[in-house]
Design an enzyme around this catalytic site. Structure first.
Site, PDB file in Angstrom:
ATOM      1  CB  ILE A 146      -8.034   5.161  -1.651  1.00  0.00           C
ATOM      2  CG1 ILE A 146      -8.994   4.345  -0.784  1.00  0.00           C
ATOM      3  CG2 ILE A 146      -8.518   5.219  -3.102  1.00  0.00           C
ATOM      4  CD1 ILE A 146     -10.389   4.938  -0.683  1.00  0.00           C
TER       5      ILE A 146
ATOM      6  CD  GLU B 112       4.394  12.783   0.819  1.00  0.00           C
ATOM      7  OE1 GLU B 112       4.491  11.563   0.644  1.00  0.00           O
ATOM      8  OE2 GLU B 112       3.564  13.505   0.225  1.00  0.00           O
TER       9      GLU B 112
ATOM     10  N   GLY C  43      -2.216  -3.366   3.423  1.00  0.00           N
ATOM     11  CA  GLY C  43      -1.514  -3.207   2.141  1.00  0.00           C
ATOM     12  C   GLY C  43      -0.955  -4.535   1.666  1.00  0.00           C
TER      13      GLY C  43
ATOM     14  CB  CYS D 159      -0.433  14.089  -1.891  1.00  0.00           C
ATOM     15  SG  CYS D 159      -2.030  14.456  -2.583  1.00  0.00           S
TER      16      CYS D 159
ATOM     17  N   GLY E  83      -1.034   7.066  -2.795  1.00  0.00           N
ATOM     18  CA  GLY E  83      -0.322   6.787  -1.548  1.00  0.00           C
ATOM     19  C   GLY E  83       1.136   7.161  -1.688  1.00  0.00           C
TER      20      GLY E  83
ATOM     21  CE  LYS F 117      -5.382  -1.637   1.094  1.00  0.00           C
ATOM     22  NZ  LYS F 117      -5.654  -1.177   2.467  1.00  0.00           N
TER      23      LYS F 117
ATOM     24  CD1 TRP G  54      -3.116   6.136   5.668  1.00  0.00           C
ATOM     25  CD2 TRP G  54      -3.226   8.288   6.289  1.00  0.00           C
ATOM     26  NE1 TRP G  54      -1.823   6.599   5.767  1.00  0.00           N
ATOM     27  CE2 TRP G  54      -1.866   7.920   6.155  1.00  0.00           C
ATOM     28  CE3 TRP G  54      -3.518   9.600   6.672  1.00  0.00           C
ATOM     29  CZ2 TRP G  54      -0.820   8.813   6.383  1.00  0.00           C
ATOM     30  CZ3 TRP G  54      -2.477  10.481   6.896  1.00  0.00           C
ATOM     31  CH2 TRP G  54      -1.147  10.088   6.746  1.00  0.00           C
TER      32      TRP G  54
ATOM     33  CD  GLU H 216      -3.171  11.351  -9.005  1.00  0.00           C
ATOM     34  OE1 GLU H 216      -2.239  12.142  -8.773  1.00  0.00           O
ATOM     35  OE2 GLU H 216      -4.012  11.533  -9.892  1.00  0.00           O
TER      36      GLU H 216
ATOM     37  CG  PHE I 218       2.159  10.613  17.381  1.00  0.00           C
ATOM     38  CD1 PHE I 218       1.975  11.991  17.356  1.00  0.00           C
ATOM     39  CD2 PHE I 218       2.415  10.003  18.617  1.00  0.00           C
ATOM     40  CE1 PHE I 218       2.051  12.743  18.520  1.00  0.00           C
ATOM     41  CE2 PHE I 218       2.487  10.746  19.777  1.00  0.00           C
ATOM     42  CZ  PHE I 218       2.317  12.124  19.737  1.00  0.00           C
TER      43      PHE I 218
HETATM   44  P1  NAP Z   1       0.893   3.708   1.833  1.00  0.00           P
HETATM   45  O1  NAP Z   1       1.439   2.485   2.491  1.00  0.00           O
HETATM   46  O2  NAP Z   1       1.421   4.097   0.519  1.00  0.00           O
HETATM   47  O3  NAP Z   1      -0.702   3.524   1.778  1.00  0.00           O
HETATM   48  C1  NAP Z   1      -1.562   3.816   0.710  1.00  0.00           C
HETATM   49  C2  NAP Z   1      -2.452   2.626   0.387  1.00  0.00           C
HETATM   50  O4  NAP Z   1      -1.674   1.576  -0.177  1.00  0.00           O
HETATM   51  C3  NAP Z   1      -3.137   2.014   1.588  1.00  0.00           C
HETATM   52  O5  NAP Z   1      -4.416   1.559   1.221  1.00  0.00           O
HETATM   53  C4  NAP Z   1      -2.226   0.867   1.899  1.00  0.00           C
HETATM   54  O6  NAP Z   1      -2.808  -0.125   2.698  1.00  0.00           O
HETATM   55  C5  NAP Z   1      -1.881   0.370   0.539  1.00  0.00           C
HETATM   56  N1  NAP Z   1      -0.682  -0.454   0.471  1.00  0.00           N
HETATM   57  C6  NAP Z   1       0.390  -0.483   1.315  1.00  0.00           C
HETATM   58  N2  NAP Z   1       1.300  -1.399   0.910  1.00  0.00           N
HETATM   59  C7  NAP Z   1       0.816  -1.964  -0.210  1.00  0.00           C
HETATM   60  C8  NAP Z   1       1.284  -2.971  -1.102  1.00  0.00           C
HETATM   61  N3  NAP Z   1       2.452  -3.572  -0.924  1.00  0.00           N
HETATM   62  N4  NAP Z   1       0.508  -3.293  -2.170  1.00  0.00           N
HETATM   63  C9  NAP Z   1      -0.662  -2.697  -2.377  1.00  0.00           C
HETATM   64  N5  NAP Z   1      -1.168  -1.754  -1.558  1.00  0.00           N
HETATM   65  C10 NAP Z   1      -0.442  -1.375  -0.501  1.00  0.00           C
HETATM   66  O7  NAP Z   1       1.064   4.919   2.796  1.00  0.00           O
HETATM   67  P2  NAP Z   1       1.204   4.861   4.391  1.00  0.00           P
HETATM   68  O8  NAP Z   1       2.154   3.752   4.773  1.00  0.00           O
HETATM   69  O9  NAP Z   1      -0.124   4.803   4.972  1.00  0.00           O
HETATM   70  O10 NAP Z   1       1.899   6.241   4.681  1.00  0.00           O
HETATM   71  C11 NAP Z   1       3.313   6.373   4.550  1.00  0.00           C
HETATM   72  C12 NAP Z   1       3.680   7.657   3.874  1.00  0.00           C
HETATM   73  O11 NAP Z   1       3.092   7.700   2.571  1.00  0.00           O
HETATM   74  C13 NAP Z   1       3.152   8.907   4.526  1.00  0.00           C
HETATM   75  O12 NAP Z   1       3.930   9.316   5.578  1.00  0.00           O
HETATM   76  C14 NAP Z   1       3.156   9.869   3.387  1.00  0.00           C
HETATM   77  O13 NAP Z   1       4.427  10.405   3.212  1.00  0.00           O
HETATM   78  C15 NAP Z   1       2.812   9.016   2.204  1.00  0.00           C
HETATM   79  N6  NAP Z   1       1.369   9.119   1.822  1.00  0.00           N
HETATM   80  C16 NAP Z   1       1.053   9.839   0.739  1.00  0.00           C
HETATM   81  C17 NAP Z   1      -0.267   9.970   0.371  1.00  0.00           C
HETATM   82  C18 NAP Z   1      -0.672  10.766  -0.828  1.00  0.00           C
HETATM   83  O14 NAP Z   1      -1.824  11.128  -0.956  1.00  0.00           O
HETATM   84  N7  NAP Z   1       0.225  11.028  -1.756  1.00  0.00           N
HETATM   85  C19 NAP Z   1      -1.270   9.374   1.121  1.00  0.00           C
HETATM   86  C20 NAP Z   1      -0.917   8.610   2.226  1.00  0.00           C
HETATM   87  C21 NAP Z   1       0.420   8.496   2.567  1.00  0.00           C
HETATM   88  P3  NAP Z   1      -2.636  -0.001   4.292  1.00  0.00           P
HETATM   89  O15 NAP Z   1      -3.356   1.177   4.724  1.00  0.00           O
HETATM   90  O16 NAP Z   1      -3.259  -1.219   4.804  1.00  0.00           O
HETATM   91  O17 NAP Z   1      -1.167   0.088   4.559  1.00  0.00           O
END
Ligand code: NAP
Ligand code: MG
Length: 501
Positions: free
Chosen positions: A173, A405, A232, A308, A252, A199, A175, A274, A356
């Site tokens: 999930i 995004e 991640g 999102c 994510g 996680k 943040w 999602e 940021f």
């Molecule tokens: P993200 O990397 O997609 O994070 C979502 C979740 O996936 C976190 O728990 C993350 O862990 C985990 N994760 C990351 N890399 C992974 C991998 N290779 N395998 C399995 N799980 C993994 O998102 P973010 O980097 O925090 O944010 C980047 C961008 O994603 C944002 O700027 C936004 O555009 C988008 N986003 C979208 C949503 C949504 O609700 N649709 C939510 C968050 C972000 P870690 O936290 O440890 O990286």
């Protein structure tokens, strides 16, 4: 167990003893088989308050070895039928109990959410925490209503179906709404009789850890819910790849969603995703412009734009474009940016230094592409990751700020000619999570709602989700529907049984 030295500064303004005591108990541990344990590597990472950049607590950095232990525990709990074979009435009671405990601990959970994520405390109290309780309560009603079918088989046969749990579910999930996202995943999975390895995002692990404690307090058997904090790559990727995880549910970024899908191929896990969005909010000139402008402002700035479904592409019919942008500026400038603990604050910081920097880079990209900064356009100087609510005017749908995004308080105002043009531009995106249309013409509203390629469409409002109704994406916003009855499809599989008569 010792608090980090910065704790007092990190929690300045927090009054609830329970919150401070929870944070004093650092490093936070992993929940595996009903025990709170350190990561096998002994490693930890910091959870930071984005409003003041101070460290709140150290968190166990789980990786592959810990995921292996958590999956073994979830597998055992599943195979020993500690959860799937108790009566549906009993499972229901556990879920009601978790909902009650969330409510009883609402102040503490809201404070943890606000400290960890930066969202205004008042909003966490009003939306995030009650929403999580509501989701558990909604799914508490389901265990006793998961039916099979009897089918019109030939007279020599009796055929029926049973809906059974999928097994061990990996749930990853983000943040932006940490406790809400945990509840959307955990509640339906439990209702259907599955076991879980959850996680949370590295930026916001605290409310999930507290939820783990509440799940234990509710008496859910050991091993049914396991929680692995970490990064991640490492914790997340090990869940996605694990040969003994039957299903993975992810919320994510679209980028990571694609990695999850690839990783799932090893053992053909069921996958639900999602992902991101770049949602159009279409405003016709005949709409209630005052209501539309207020809603559009909330639609883009709620949760500092880290939603999102944020309505980041505001399409305005040409003849009212200039007037509407003026009103958007006025509303945006009324949004109080500041200390999340202050009752008056509507916009907290964005979640992390990384986010940021990413948001600031898009402010420069927008300026470089020739969009006009109608308001905002810069970070707030000083400590904390605060960005001024920003509206870009004169935006074309092909600009990067209209296509990518941003996940920050940044909206793009785009003009359109007529209904066809609004639909064409609205759908001209790789995403399809949400959309909205504003008009007083009922036929037009319904026609446009039908034409928009998005999993959720709002008419004369923007934003909001209710556990009663499905939520999910078209196109690269993902697949599978969470919430409502549809989550049962994600967390059950169907067995067909033939009986020779
Ligand atoms: P993200 O990397 O997609 O994070 C979502 C979740 O996936 C976190 O728990 C993350 O862990 C985990 N994760 C990351 N890399 C992974 C991998 N290779 N395998 C399995 N799980 C993994 O998102 P973010 O980097 O925090 O944010 C980047 C961008 O994603 C944002 O700027 C936004 O555009 C988008 N986003 C979208 C949503 C949504 O609700 N649709 C939510 C968050 C972000 P870690 O936290 O440890 O990286
Ligand atoms: Mg990440």
């Amino acid at each position: 167990m010792a608090a980090v030295p910065s704790l007092e500064r990190a929690v300045a303004g927090i009054k609830t003893r329970a919150t401070i005591n929870f944070l004093r108990d650092s490093p936070k541990k992993l929940l595996i088989n009903g025990q709170w344990v350190a990561a096998k590597s002994g490693k930890t990472f910091e959870s930071i308050n984005p409003a003041n950049e101070e460290i709140l607590a150290l968190i166990a950095e789980g990786d592959k070895a810990d995921v292996d232990a958590a999956v073994t525990s979830a597998r055992r709990a599943f195979d020993e039928s500690k959860w799937s074979s108790i009566t549906p009435h009993q499972r229901s009671r556990y879920l009601y109990k978790i909902a009650d405990l969330i409510e009883q601990n609402a102040d503490q959970l809201a404070e943890l959410e606000s400290l960890d994520n930066g969202k205004p405390l008042a909003i966490a109290k009003l939306a995030d925490i009650p929403g999580a309780a509501r989701t558990f309560r909604y799914y508490a009603g389901w265990p006793t209503k998961i039916y099979g079918e009897t089918n019109p088989s030939d007279p020599s046969t009796f055929n029926y179906t049973i809906r059974e749990p999928v097994g061990v579910c990996g749930q990853i999930i983000p943040w932006n709404f940490p406790l809400s996202m945990a509840s959307w995943k955990v509640a339906p999975a439990l209702a259907c009789g599955n076991t879980i390895v959850l996680k949370p995002a590295e930026q916001t692990p605290l409310s999930a850890i507290r939820l783990g404690e509440l799940i234990q307090e509710a008496g859910v058997p050991d091993g049914v819910v396991n929680i692995i904090t970490g990064f991640g790559p490492g914790a997340g990727s090990s869940i996605a790849e694990h040969p003994d995880v039957d299903k993975v549910a992810f919320t994510g970024s679209t980028e990571v969603g694609k990695l999850i899908l690839q990783a799932s191929a090893g053992n053909l896990k069921r996958v639900s995703l999602e992902l991101g969005g770049k949602s159009p909010n279409i405003i016709f000139r005949d709409s209630d412009l005052e209501a539309a402008v207020q809603s559009a402002t909330r639609g883009v700035f709620f949760n500092s734009g880290q939603v999102c479904t944020a309505g980041t592409r505001i399409f305005i019919e040409q003849p009212v474009y200039d007037e509407f942008v003026e009103r958007l500026i006025e509303q945006s400038e009324k949004m109080t940016v500041g200390d999340p603990l202050d009752e008056k604050t509507r916009l907290g910081p964005v979640v992390s230094r990384e986010q940021f920097d990413r948001v600031k880079s898009y402010l420069e990209i927008g300026k470089g592409e020739g969009a006009k900064v109608a308001t905002g356009g810069e970070a707030v100087p000083g400590a904390g990751y605060f960005v001024r609510p920003t509206i870009f005017a004169g935006v074309h749908n092909q600009m990067r700020i209209a296509r990518e995004e941003i996940f920050g308080p940044v909206g793009a105002a785009i003009a359109f000619k007529d209904e066809d043009d609004a639909i064409l531009q609205g759908n001209d995106t790789t995403y399809g999570l949400a959309a909205a249309v504003w008009t007083r013409d009922v036929s037009r509203a319904l026609k446009v709602a039908r034409a928009l390629k998005a999993g959720t469409v709002w008419i004369n409002t923007y934003g909001g989700a209710d556990p009663i109704s499905p939520f999910g994406g078209y196109k690269q916003s993902g697949f599978g529907r969470e919430l409502g009855v549809h989550s049962l499809d994600l967390y059950t599989q169907i067995k067909s049984v033939y009986v020779k008569l």
